[in-house]
Design an enzyme around this catalytic site. Structure first.
Site, PDB file in Angstrom:
ATOM      1  N   ILE A 135     -13.873  -0.261   1.607  1.00 45.51           N
ATOM      2  CA  ILE A 135     -12.557  -0.294   2.262  1.00 45.51           C
ATOM      3  C   ILE A 135     -11.519  -0.718   1.236  1.00 45.51           C
ATOM      4  O   ILE A 135     -11.691  -1.738   0.557  1.00 45.51           O
ATOM      5  CB  ILE A 135     -12.573  -1.274   3.454  1.00 45.51           C
ATOM      6  CG1 ILE A 135     -13.632  -0.835   4.468  1.00 45.51           C
ATOM      7  CG2 ILE A 135     -11.207  -1.368   4.104  1.00 45.51           C
ATOM      8  CD1 ILE A 135     -13.894  -1.866   5.559  1.00 45.51           C
ATOM      9  N   HIS A 176      -1.880   2.916  -7.234  1.00 45.92           N
ATOM     10  CA  HIS A 176      -3.197   3.513  -7.507  1.00 45.92           C
ATOM     11  C   HIS A 176      -3.026   4.927  -8.062  1.00 45.92           C
ATOM     12  O   HIS A 176      -3.626   5.881  -7.569  1.00 45.92           O
ATOM     13  CB  HIS A 176      -4.052   3.539  -6.236  1.00 45.92           C
ATOM     14  CG  HIS A 176      -4.261   2.181  -5.627  1.00 45.92           C
ATOM     15  ND1 HIS A 176      -4.885   1.152  -6.290  1.00 45.92           N
ATOM     16  CD2 HIS A 176      -3.903   1.681  -4.409  1.00 45.92           C
ATOM     17  CE1 HIS A 176      -4.915   0.073  -5.513  1.00 45.92           C
ATOM     18  NE2 HIS A 176      -4.325   0.368  -4.382  1.00 45.92           N
ATOM     19  N   LYS A 184       0.826  -1.197   0.000  1.00 47.22           N
ATOM     20  CA  LYS A 184       0.000   0.000   0.000  1.00 47.22           C
ATOM     21  C   LYS A 184       0.865   1.254   0.000  1.00 47.22           C
ATOM     22  O   LYS A 184       2.065   1.191  -0.239  1.00 47.22           O
ATOM     23  CB  LYS A 184      -0.957  -0.029   1.196  1.00 47.22           C
ATOM     24  CG  LYS A 184      -1.925  -1.200   1.175  1.00 47.22           C
ATOM     25  CD  LYS A 184      -2.815  -1.236  -0.075  1.00 47.22           C
ATOM     26  CE  LYS A 184      -3.894  -0.188  -0.072  1.00 47.22           C
ATOM     27  NZ  LYS A 184      -4.807  -0.308  -1.236  1.00 47.22           N
TER      28      LYS A 184
END
Length: 347
Positions: free
Chosen positions: A296, A94, A76
């Site tokens: 989420i 992302h 992440k």
């Protein structure tokens, strides 16, 4: 020699690892040098990595100690510092779908001369993901939707094993009174969502690509639970709008596994921010017909051990070709360079 540096995840609720101790050992046996940072939250204890032959480094030390010849591996988001990124990073950035924060991340790489190998772009020649958490994202998202529908979801969320989560679903099995639709049921996430719903005693309605091309919104609204698992690389017509939530409906729980909120690719523009482990549910409409959303962006961390083992098994053979000019990593590099070039065009 290929050098990998597995970093600690800065997000407190992220317990997964991109590489398990067992797969780190396989890389080391093939001549790869693997450094692993200490991490108090990672599901796999640091002793397992040490026993596999990894070099152990302090938590969060990659920015200061990682050599420029190594690839920094994670899952992440990166911490906010350093502002200029000089290393080659492998993680889910992302950064290419217009997500909030994407330009800032790309400018950090531009400022430091570093490179992002975004795991979202780790695709084969046909555009299929070669390493993904999709199944476990779908399973966890659908499981949470069921628990919310039953009124037994707990907050903050706590990670567990699949056996424990399966047990929670099975203990309250339904007998045909609850309906659920899975959008994108043919994909990995969709399969995971359907398995979780089946464990709860709910036989889901399974919609694939053909069903979403001409989506029957009224049929969707007649379900109690909606699980969206479809991932599009181009904008699509919304599956739901705010006006739909004010119309006659049975729908009361939405689990948006895709979680493209803030992006032009968001197919569920009925909410404007992601939920999280502290507040997993957002109420969109109140009484007399409430509807809740769960969105989420690290759902697989709910079952971190199983999710990590599955992902690592796919990833570690691909890591062997990092830096060798392989097509799969070249596609990642090309996507990064195109994204950085577009930054310049916007200036």
């Amino acid at each position: 020699m290929l050098r990998l540096w597995l970093r600690h995840e800065s997000r407190p609720t992220e317990r997964r690892a991109a590489l398990t101790p067992e797969d780190a050992r396989k890389l080391i046996e093939r001549g790869v040098h693997v450094t692993v940072e200490e991490s108090p939250q990672r599901v796999f204890p640091i002793d397992g990595y040490a026993g596999a032959g990894c070099v152990i480094a302090p938590q969060g030390s990659w920015a200061r100690r990682c050599p420029s010849t190594a690839y920094v591996l994670g899952l992440k988001e990166l911490p906010d510092e350093p502002a200029a990124l000089v290393h080659r990073h492998v993680f889910f950035g992302h950064a290419y779908k217009g997500q909030p924060g994407a330009p800032r991340l790309l400018r950090r790489f531009e400022a430091g001369g570093g490179t992002l190998f975004d795991l979202e772009e780790l695709l084969d020649a046909e555009g299929r993901r070669m390493a993904a958490f999709g199944y476990w994202a779908g399973y966890a998202g659908a499981a949470l939707a069921v628990l919310r529908y039953r009124g037994v979801i707990t907050a903050p969320l706590v990670s567990c094993s699949r056996a424990e989560l399966h047990g929670r679903l099975a203990r309250g099995r339904h007998t045909g009174d609850v309906t659920a639709v899975v959008i994108g049921a043919d994909g990995r996430s969709g399969h995971g969502a359907c398995d979780a719903l089946t464990a709860a005693g709910i036989e889901p309605t399974r919609w694939g690509c053909e069903d979403t091309r001409d989506l029957d919104r009224n049929a969707l609204l007649r379900h109690d639970i909606l699980v969206n698992t479809i991932g599009s690389r181009r904008p699509v017509a919304p599956f739901l709008t705010m006006a739909d939530l004010d119309s006659e409906r049975r729908l009361s729980v939405i689990a948006d596994v895709t979680c493209d909120v803030g992006s032009e690719l968001n197919a569920l523009p009925v909410y404007d921010h992601a939920t999280d482990w502290i507040n997993p549910v957002e109420r969109l409409r109140g009484s007399p017909h409430p509807v809740d959303v769960i969105a989420i962006d690290n759902l697989p961390s709910l079952v971190p051990a199983e999710a990590s083992r599955s992902f690592s098994a796919d990833l570690w053979p691909l890591l062997l070709s990092l830096g060798d000019g392989s097509e799969v990593w070249d596609r990642c590099l090309g996507a990064f360079r195109r994204a950085v070039a577009l930054l310049g065009e916007r200036d």
